[in-house]
Design a protein around this motif. Structure first.
Motif, PDB file in Angstrom:
ATOM      1  N   ILE A  26      -3.471  28.980  45.192  1.00 54.94           N
ATOM      2  CA  ILE A  26      -2.335  29.618  44.649  1.00 54.94           C
ATOM      3  C   ILE A  26      -1.304  28.395  45.195  1.00 54.94           C
ATOM      4  O   ILE A  26      -0.310  28.093  44.590  1.00 54.94           O
ATOM      5  N   ALA A  27      -1.608  27.685  46.370  1.00 56.36           N
ATOM      6  CA  ALA A  27      -0.553  26.586  46.634  1.00 56.36           C
ATOM      7  C   ALA A  27      -0.760  25.500  45.646  1.00 56.36           C
ATOM      8  O   ALA A  27       0.254  24.869  45.328  1.00 56.36           O
ATOM      9  N   LEU A  28      -1.946  25.253  45.040  1.00 55.71           N
ATOM     10  CA  LEU A  28      -2.173  23.945  44.229  1.00 55.71           C
ATOM     11  C   LEU A  28      -1.282  24.517  43.028  1.00 55.71           C
ATOM     12  O   LEU A  28      -0.933  23.634  42.447  1.00 55.71           O
ATOM     13  N   TYR A  29      -1.410  25.595  42.712  1.00 51.54           N
ATOM     14  CA  TYR A  29      -0.730  26.231  41.422  1.00 51.54           C
ATOM     15  C   TYR A  29       0.845  25.980  41.502  1.00 51.54           C
ATOM     16  O   TYR A  29       1.432  25.519  40.685  1.00 51.54           O
ATOM     17  N   LEU A  30       1.450  26.509  42.845  1.00 51.81           N
ATOM     18  CA  LEU A  30       2.922  26.319  42.948  1.00 51.81           C
ATOM     19  C   LEU A  30       3.259  24.829  42.940  1.00 51.81           C
ATOM     20  O   LEU A  30       4.303  24.495  42.569  1.00 51.81           O
ATOM     21  N   VAL A  31       2.435  23.711  43.776  1.00 53.81           N
ATOM     22  CA  VAL A  31       2.772  22.308  43.772  1.00 53.81           C
ATOM     23  C   VAL A  31       2.857  21.907  42.261  1.00 53.81           C
ATOM     24  O   VAL A  31       3.598  21.219  41.804  1.00 53.81           O
ATOM     25  N   THR A  32       1.771  22.361  41.560  1.00 50.81           N
ATOM     26  CA  THR A  32       1.641  21.675  40.259  1.00 50.81           C
ATOM     27  C   THR A  32       2.919  22.119  39.442  1.00 50.81           C
ATOM     28  O   THR A  32       3.603  21.328  38.630  1.00 50.81           O
ATOM     29  N   LEU A  33       3.135  23.566  39.650  1.00 54.67           N
ATOM     30  CA  LEU A  33       4.361  23.889  38.696  1.00 54.67           C
ATOM     31  C   LEU A  33       5.747  23.205  38.904  1.00 54.67           C
ATOM     32  O   LEU A  33       6.440  22.717  38.246  1.00 54.67           O
ATOM     33  N   TYR A  34       5.712  23.045  40.617  1.00 51.98           N
ATOM     34  CA  TYR A  34       6.951  22.206  40.874  1.00 51.98           C
ATOM     35  C   TYR A  34       6.967  20.764  40.431  1.00 51.98           C
ATOM     36  O   TYR A  34       8.019  20.319  40.012  1.00 51.98           O
ATOM     37  N   LEU A  35       5.821  20.182  40.367  1.00 49.37           N
ATOM     38  CA  LEU A  35       5.749  18.721  39.804  1.00 49.37           C
ATOM     39  C   LEU A  35       6.154  18.540  38.301  1.00 49.37           C
ATOM     40  O   LEU A  35       6.876  17.778  38.023  1.00 49.37           O
ATOM     41  N   ILE A  36       5.476  19.711  37.825  1.00 44.91           N
ATOM     42  CA  ILE A  36       6.036  19.744  36.117  1.00 44.91           C
ATOM     43  C   ILE A  36       7.396  19.598  36.100  1.00 44.91           C
ATOM     44  O   ILE A  36       7.825  19.116  35.165  1.00 44.91           O
ATOM     45  N   TRP A  37       8.052  20.569  36.712  1.00 44.08           N
ATOM     46  CA  TRP A  37       9.428  20.984  36.621  1.00 44.08           C
ATOM     47  C   TRP A  37      10.277  19.665  37.063  1.00 44.08           C
ATOM     48  O   TRP A  37      10.994  19.185  36.329  1.00 44.08           O
TER      49      TRP A  37
END
Length: 146
Positions: A26-37
């Motif tokens: 879940i942490a990896l998913y959230l960090v990935t979403l933030y980096l894409i944004w």
């Protein structure tokens, strides 16, 4: 006999390892979403020359000083907001510049913020020595040299 069994944890169950694994994903998913944004926002910002920093990124005008005009200009170097500040009576242009943190070389940069991830540069294009008013420029600071 051919049955595989998971080794029990200290408390006797394998659930602690599974919950740690899910929290990591879940942490990896959230960090990935933030980096894409963040990268999308930065790419749009630096590709388009029509981007202006929001007004909340402007420096605070000191008490007594007055904003005479605000203009927005765009050219090949990008867009910028120019704010002409008239100092309070009895002050010269250096006083509000120092209060805004624009002493010395006359510029400062604000780093990125989660809601607006780009550096903003605030500077005095003509300095303040011997001036009766300040011209403060607010623009995005490009990471690429022109």
């Amino acid at each position: 006999m051919g049955e595989s069994r998971q080794a029990p944890d200290r408390d006797g169950s394998g659930s602690a390892a599974r919950s740690r694994s899910w929290m990591g994903w879940i942490a990896l998913y959230l960090v990935t979403l933030y980096l894409i944004w963040y990268l999308s926002y930065a790419a749009i910002l630096f590709v388009s020359e029509g981007a202006l920093p929001p007004t909340w990124r402007d420096p605070a005008i000191p008490a007594g000083a007055e904003v005479a005009s605000v203009t927005e200009r765009c050219d090949n170097g990008g867009c910028r907001r120019e704010i002409r500040v008239v100092p309070a009576d009895g002050e010269d242009a250096e006083d509000p510049a120092v209060e805004m943190g624009l002493d010395g070389d006359g510029s400062r940069s604000y780093g990125w913020r989660p809601t607006n991830p780009a550096s903003v540069e605030v500077f005095l294009p003509y300095g303040y020595r011997g001036k009766t008013s300040l011209r403060v420029v607010v623009q995005y600071d490009s990471p690429f040299p022109y």
